[in-house]
Write a protein that holds these residues in place. Structure first.
Motif, short mmCIF file in Angstrom:
data_model
loop_
_atom_site.label_atom_id
_atom_site.label_comp_id
_atom_site.label_asym_id
_atom_site.label_seq_id
_atom_site.Cartn_x
_atom_site.Cartn_y
_atom_site.Cartn_z
N ASP A 196 2.05 1.82 -3.34
CA ASP A 196 1.11 2.26 -4.80
C ASP A 196 1.37 3.92 -4.01
OD1 ASP A 196 0.84 -0.05 -5.66
OD2 ASP A 196 -0.80 -0.78 -4.72
N HIS A 242 1.98 6.94 -6.85
CA HIS A 242 1.08 7.63 -6.83
C HIS A 242 1.07 9.30 -7.08
CE1 HIS A 242 -3.53 10.49 -7.39
NE2 HIS A 242 -4.00 8.53 -7.14
N LYS A 262 -8.12 2.48 2.76
CA LYS A 262 -7.69 1.97 3.68
C LYS A 262 -6.88 2.75 4.07
CE LYS A 262 -6.66 -2.27 0.32
NZ LYS A 262 -5.93 -2.30 -0.77
N LEU A 300 0.82 -1.22 -0.23
CA LEU A 300 0.12 -0.21 0.21
C LEU A 300 0.50 1.43 -0.02
CD1 LEU A 300 -2.61 1.48 0.08
CD2 LEU A 300 -2.99 1.46 2.39
N PHE A 336 -8.37 3.87 -2.52
CA PHE A 336 -7.75 2.94 -1.48
C PHE A 336 -8.50 2.02 -1.09
CE2 PHE A 336 -4.13 5.38 -3.79
CZ PHE A 336 -2.66 4.21 -4.17
#
Length: 408
Positions: free
Chosen positions: A24, A28, A133, A21, A130
Motif C-alpha cells: 500500500d 501511494h 503503522k 502495508l 496509515f
C-alpha cells in the motif's frame, strides 16, 4: 486482492513485496512520484544509460535490507517481525523527500533544506494516513529507536542505501569501477555492542566498497560534464525565479510556479503543510516541460540557458586544486558582457565558480567497525593493512570554474 507481488529488477532479479502495508505504501502517490525522478539527475547526458529512477533504487535498497536482517537473524540476533517491517518501511521511504532531478536541484527549489528533512515530513503524513503503522519505521529512520544497529542498516557509512546505489549506478552507467560485493558484505554483517560490525573475513570486501565509492564519485557523480549539466540546470532555475520574483509570469505547472514565485526557507517549509503538499506534486517532468517552454522566452539569459541544456551545449568546466585565477574569471566575465551584450549581473550566469568535495569515508561519523576474531572492534582504517584507506578518510576539496565555451 493479492498484495504479495514480485517485481523483476534488472540488478537483483525478482524482488518480493513482503506485506500488505508495504504494498500500500508503494501504491501511494508519494512513492509513485519517485518513478518520475531520475536517480542521477543530469548524468544521462554523460552516461546515456543512467535513466534509472529513485523508484528503482528504493525497491533495490528494500531488497538488500531483507537479505541483511535475515542474515543477522540467522546469526542469533533478535529482530522481531515488527522491527523487520519497520526496517523495510524505513529503507523503502528513505528517499521519498527527493525533488526533481534528485541532488541536482536540492536546496535550490527549497533553500537550506535537505531531502532527508522532507522525507521525515512525508513519512509523518503517511503515518497519519496509515493510522500510526509507520511509527516504528520513523523511529528507526531517525535513530531514536533503542536498537541502534537497526538505524545503521538504514543510514550509516555501510547502509543498504549506499550498497544499492553503488550497484545500481554502476550497472546503469556501465562504470564497472563501482561494482561491489554487496552479497558478501551483507553475509559478513554482525552486531556488537548494539552496533553493526563486519566480521574480519569481510575486510577486503569493505576495502573494495570504499575504493569503489571514491571512484564512482570522481568518475560519475562529480564527473566534470555532469557538473556542467547540473550547474546549468541550477542556473536556469535561479534565473526563472529571479524573473518570477520581479513579476514575470510563466506558463508552467502550478506546483513549479508556486516555488518560483515564493522563496521558502527551511523553517517556513517545515511549519506550513501547504508547502509540503505542493512539493509532493513536483517531479522531473515539471522542470523539463518548463525548460522547453522557456527556450522561447523573451529573456535572453533564460532563453539561452534553456536552449543550451536542451541541445547539450554545456558549460566548459575547469576543476583545479587551487582557486581559479581571479583575473581570468574577470576577463571571462568581461568577454560575456561584450559577446552577449548583457549586464555584469547577467554575465554571472555564464561565468561562475564553485567548489566540490569527495569524502569516501568519514572517520568519526558512524565508523565502519571490523569485528576481529578475538571479539574486539577496530575501525576499518586501523584493521586494514591497506594504507590507502587512511587517505580515503580525508576530504578532498576541489574548485570549479564554469563558463560558456564561446567566451575564449
Amino acid at each position: 486482492m493479492n498484495k504479495k507481488k514480485i517485481i523483476n529488477d534488472p540488478v537483483y532479479g525478482f524482488i518480493s513485496i513482503p506485506s500488505d502495508l508495504v504494498f500500500d505504501l508503494i501504491e501511494h502517490p508519494y512513492f509513485q512520484r519517485l518513478r518520475y525522478i531520475k536517480q542521477l539527475g543530469m548524468t544521462h547526458l554523460v552516461y546515456p544509460g543512467a535513466l534509472h529512477t529513485r523508484f528503482h533504487h528504493a525497491l533495490g535498497a528494500m531488497h538488500l535490507m531483507s537479505t541483511a536482517y535475515e542474515t543477522l537473524c540467522n546469526k542469533g540476533i533478535h529482530i522481531t517481525p515488527e522491527e523487520k517491517e519497520g526496517l523495510t518501511i524505513a529503507i523503502l521511504l528513505h528517499d521519498i523527500g527527493h525533488g526533481p532531478f534528485s541532488h541536482a536541484l536540492e536546496q535550490t527549489i527549497v533553500e537550506e533544506i535537505d531531502h532527508e528533512d522532507i522525507s521525515i515530513l512525508l513519512m509523518n503524513k503517511l503515518n497519519e494516513v496509515f493510522n500510526g503503522k509507520l511509527t516504528l519505521a520513523i523511529s528507526i529512520f531517525k535513530g531514536t529507536y533503542h536498537k541502534n544497529f537497526l538505524h545503521q542498516l538504514v543510514s550509516s557509512q555501510l547502509d543498504m542505501d549506499r550498497m544499492d546505489y553503488l550497484n545500481r549506478d554502476s550497472f546503469f552507467t556501465g562504470v564497472s569501477e563501482g561494482v561491489i560485493s554487496s552479497d558478501r558484505i551483507i553475509k559478513m554483517l554482525n552486531v556488537k555492542d548494539n552496533g553493526i560490525a563486519v566480521e574480519e573475513k569481510g575486510i577486503y570486501s569493505i576495502e573494495k566498497f570504499l575504493i569503489s565509492r571514491r571512484l564512482m564519485y570522481w568518475q560519475v557523480y562529480l564527473h566534470k560534464t555532469v557538473i556542467a549539466a547540473e550547474q546549468l540546470l541550477c542556473k536556469i532555475f535561479k534565473r526563472s525565479r529571479e524573473l518570477a520574483l520581479e513579476g514575470k509570469r510563466f506558463l508552467v505547472t502550478p506546483a513549479l510556479s508556486y516555488f518560483l514565485e515564493n522563496v521558502i526557507g527551511k523553517d517556513e517549509f517545515m511549519s506550513n503543510s501547504k508547502h509540503l503538499d505542493t512539493f509532493a506534486l513536483l517531479d522531473d517532468t515539471d522542470v523539463m516541460a518548463a525548460v522547453k517552454i522557456w527556450a522561447d522566452s523573451d529573456d535572453f539569459v533564460l532563453k539561452t540557458l534553456c536552449h543550451n541544456l536542451i541541445n547539450r551545449k554545456l558549460f566548459h568546466v575547469d576543476i583545479t586544486a587551487d582557486k581559479p585565477d581571479e583575473q581570468f574569471v574577470k576577463q571571462l566575465t568581461a568577454n560575456a558582457v561584450k559577446h552577449y551584450n548583457i549586464s555584469q549581473h547577467e554575465a554571472e550566469y555564464f561565468v561562475f565558480t564553485d567548489s566540490i568535495r569527495n569524502n569516501a569515508y568519514n572517520k568519526g561519523d558512524g565508523n565502519i567497525h571490523i569485528l576481529m576474531k578475538d571479539g574486539s572492534i577496530k575501525d576499518i582504517t586501523l584493521a586494514s593493512d591497506n594504507s590507502n584507506l587512511e587517505a580515503l578518510s580525508k576530504t578532498v576539496r576541489k574548485y570549479i570554474l564554469c563558463y560558456s565555451k564561446d567566451l575564449l
